[in-house]
Design a protein around this motif. Structure first.
Motif, PDB file in Angstrom:
ATOM      1  N   LEU A 245      -6.863   2.581   1.969  1.00 35.16           N
ATOM      2  CA  LEU A 245      -6.727   1.483   1.020  1.00 35.16           C
ATOM      3  C   LEU A 245      -6.803   0.112   1.678  1.00 35.16           C
ATOM      4  O   LEU A 245      -7.062  -0.889   1.004  1.00 35.16           O
ATOM      5  CB  LEU A 245      -5.384   1.594   0.283  1.00 35.16           C
ATOM      6  CG  LEU A 245      -5.104   2.901  -0.466  1.00 35.16           C
ATOM      7  CD1 LEU A 245      -3.692   2.883  -1.028  1.00 35.16           C
ATOM      8  CD2 LEU A 245      -6.115   3.109  -1.574  1.00 35.16           C
TER       9      LEU A 245
ATOM     10  N   GLN B  77       0.827  -1.204   0.000  1.00 31.91           N
ATOM     11  CA  GLN B  77       0.000   0.000   0.000  1.00 31.91           C
ATOM     12  C   GLN B  77       0.864   1.257   0.000  1.00 31.91           C
ATOM     13  O   GLN B  77       0.513   2.261  -0.619  1.00 31.91           O
ATOM     14  CB  GLN B  77      -0.931   0.008   1.215  1.00 31.91           C
ATOM     15  CG  GLN B  77      -1.863  -1.189   1.304  1.00 31.91           C
ATOM     16  CD  GLN B  77      -2.555  -1.472  -0.003  1.00 31.91           C
ATOM     17  OE1 GLN B  77      -3.401  -0.713  -0.445  1.00 31.91           O
ATOM     18  NE2 GLN B  77      -2.176  -2.581  -0.640  1.00 31.91           N
TER      19      GLN B  77
ATOM     20  N   ARG C 162      -2.837   6.306   2.790  1.00 35.90           N
ATOM     21  CA  ARG C 162      -2.758   4.864   2.549  1.00 35.90           C
ATOM     22  C   ARG C 162      -3.735   4.048   3.394  1.00 35.90           C
ATOM     23  O   ARG C 162      -4.173   2.979   2.974  1.00 35.90           O
ATOM     24  CB  ARG C 162      -1.335   4.351   2.806  1.00 35.90           C
ATOM     25  CG  ARG C 162      -0.253   4.975   1.939  1.00 35.90           C
ATOM     26  CD  ARG C 162      -0.594   4.963   0.461  1.00 35.90           C
ATOM     27  NE  ARG C 162       0.574   5.168  -0.375  1.00 35.90           N
ATOM     28  CZ  ARG C 162       0.931   6.304  -0.917  1.00 35.90           C
ATOM     29  NH1 ARG C 162       0.190   7.385  -0.734  1.00 35.90           N
ATOM     30  NH2 ARG C 162       2.013   6.391  -1.675  1.00 35.90           N
TER      31      ARG C 162
ATOM     32  N   LYS D 157       1.568   1.993  -3.265  1.00 34.63           N
ATOM     33  CA  LYS D 157       0.326   2.133  -4.036  1.00 34.63           C
ATOM     34  C   LYS D 157       0.244   1.098  -5.160  1.00 34.63           C
ATOM     35  O   LYS D 157      -0.200   1.404  -6.273  1.00 34.63           O
ATOM     36  CB  LYS D 157       0.154   3.553  -4.578  1.00 34.63           C
ATOM     37  CG  LYS D 157      -0.546   4.488  -3.597  1.00 34.63           C
ATOM     38  CD  LYS D 157      -1.178   5.667  -4.300  1.00 34.63           C
ATOM     39  CE  LYS D 157      -2.091   6.420  -3.326  1.00 34.63           C
ATOM     40  NZ  LYS D 157      -2.713   7.602  -3.938  1.00 34.63           N
TER      41      LYS D 157
END
Length: 227
Positions: A165, A112, A162, A115
């Motif tokens: 996510l 994460q 983050r 990404k």
């Protein structure tokens, strides 16, 4: 009119494809620390009938052997700080040579931080699971949820934005576990608040856990009869 809509659909498809091609996948993992740990692990003698914890720095920092001193099986820690799903997949030969009775895999947050698309992470997980099944079929596989972070406590820019996510990734990990017929363990409720944020009482930097938090973690695994 049909020709117009067909043209629109084609253009949309081309646009999506172009965007997909522009996504950069950072698959690197073999930094100096990773290489040193692998060399160290390779020199150790395999231990039969072990329980193996596999993952990144969150796993590596766990004093599993001490917390599980009452275990009738040897406890092995195969966490590497900074590791990601590419790195774990790449070192599975070293892990599988132990032919452990159980593997507890917990990863995801470093993916994460880069990404990485969730589908990339999930595909790496799938390859890891299938490699274990093929080469160590008697090993029980447990896939644990990726832990959330507390962005108000983190300092690195790559942590910003983050945490949002993580829930989607965990849903996909859960579905993967269902598809592959392995056990999914959601450990997030142990350490997160109602907003899905890692509680400050359990972390010193917004990402990693205090040593005492691992006792809660292990007790939960015991209560659920996973250990």
């Amino acid at each position: 009119m049909k020709k117009v809509w067909l043209m629109v659909a084609v253009l949309m498809g081309l646009n999506i494809a172009a965007k997909a091609q522009n996504i950069k996948i950072d698959s690197s993992y073999a930094n100096w620390y990773y290489v040193e740990r692998i060399e160290y692990y390779k020199k150790l003698q395999p231990v039969k009938n072990s329980i193996l914890f596999l993952g990144n720095s969150i796993t590596e920092r766990g004093e599993w052997e001490e917390i599980l001193a009452d275990s009738k099986y040897p406890i092995i820690n195969r966490g590497i700080g900074g590791d990601n799903s590419f790195g774990i997949l790449a070192r599975m030969d070293e892990v599988i040579r132990f032919k452990p009775i159980a593997i507890f895999l917990m990863d995801g947050i470093n993916d994460q931080f880069r990404k990485l698309p969730h589908d990339v992470t999930i595909e790496n997980y799938r390859k890891i699971i299938r490699k274990i099944k093929k080469e160590s079929p008697k090993t029980k596989i447990y896939i644990e949820s990726a832990l959330p972070i507390n962005e108000s406590m983190t300092k690195e820019p790559y942590t910003v934005g983050r945490n949002v996510l993580v829930p989607e990734l965990n849903e996909k990990i859960k579905e993967l576990a269902r598809q592959e017929g392995v056990t999914y363990i959601d450990i997030c409720p142990l350490f997160q608040d109602e907003r899905g944020v890692l509680k400050a009482e359990y972390t010193m930097d917004g990402v990693h856990l205090y040593p005492s938090a691992y006792i809660i973690w292990v007790n939960f695994l015991k209560e659920k009869k996973y250990l």
